[in-house]
Design a protein around this motif. Structure first.
Motif, PDB file in Angstrom:
ATOM      1  N   GLU A 141      -5.406  -3.794  -4.560  1.00  0.00           N
ATOM      2  CA  GLU A 141      -4.766  -2.558  -5.024  1.00  0.00           C
ATOM      3  C   GLU A 141      -5.583  -1.932  -6.155  1.00  0.00           C
ATOM      4  N   PHE A 192       0.832  -1.200   0.000  1.00  0.00           N
ATOM      5  CA  PHE A 192       0.000   0.000   0.000  1.00  0.00           C
ATOM      6  C   PHE A 192       0.870   1.256   0.000  1.00  0.00           C
ATOM      7  N   LEU A 234       2.368   1.801  -3.360  1.00  0.00           N
ATOM      8  CA  LEU A 234       1.345   2.291  -4.280  1.00  0.00           C
ATOM      9  C   LEU A 234       1.095   3.782  -4.057  1.00  0.00           C
ATOM     10  N   PHE A 263      -0.726  -5.704 -10.333  1.00  0.00           N
ATOM     11  CA  PHE A 263      -1.329  -5.265  -9.087  1.00  0.00           C
ATOM     12  C   PHE A 263      -2.122  -6.393  -8.456  1.00  0.00           C
TER      13      PHE A 263
END
Length: 117
Positions: free
Chosen positions: A36, A15, A18, A32
């Motif tokens: 996500e 996370f 990202l 992904f």
């Protein structure tokens, strides 16, 4: 329990990666996890304007980090974070206090006006 902790830590690391890619404005990958993709679609659906998007994403990232440190298994979505900021219990209580203060001020003004008349 140990497996859940490792899984949760790995998810938090993904996370954070990202979010950093989004904040920088450059995706360095094309693969992904399903969760996500859900996060990305939710961010897109929130339609945050560019001038405040980076700061909003930074605050969102910190909120997710705190919730996962407290034991959450999955990152909350940006829409959930924004709804929590808009209508959370603390905000509702603050609005109630503001209304009560406003009523008291109104009473004081009314009493002062009567005295002057």
């Amino acid at each position: 329990m140990l497996v859940q902790t490792i899984d949760s830590e790995a998810r938090l690391n993904r996370f954070n990666r990202l979010m950093q890619e989004l904040i920088r404005g450059a995706m360095n990958r094309n693969t992904f996890q399903p969760w996500e993709i859900d996060i990305l679609l939710d961010i897109e659906a929130c339609q945050i304007k560019e001038p405040v998007k980076r700061e909003t994403l930074r605050r969102y990232q910190k909120a997710v980090q705190r919730s996962m440190e407290k034991g959450a298994q999955m990152p909350l979505r940006l829409s959930e974070y924004l709804n929590g900021k808009k209508g959370g219990p603390a905000r509702a209580a603050a609005e109630d206090i503001d209304k009560d203060i406003g009523k008291d001020i109104g009473k004081d003004i009314g009493t002062s006006e009567k005295r002057l008349a």
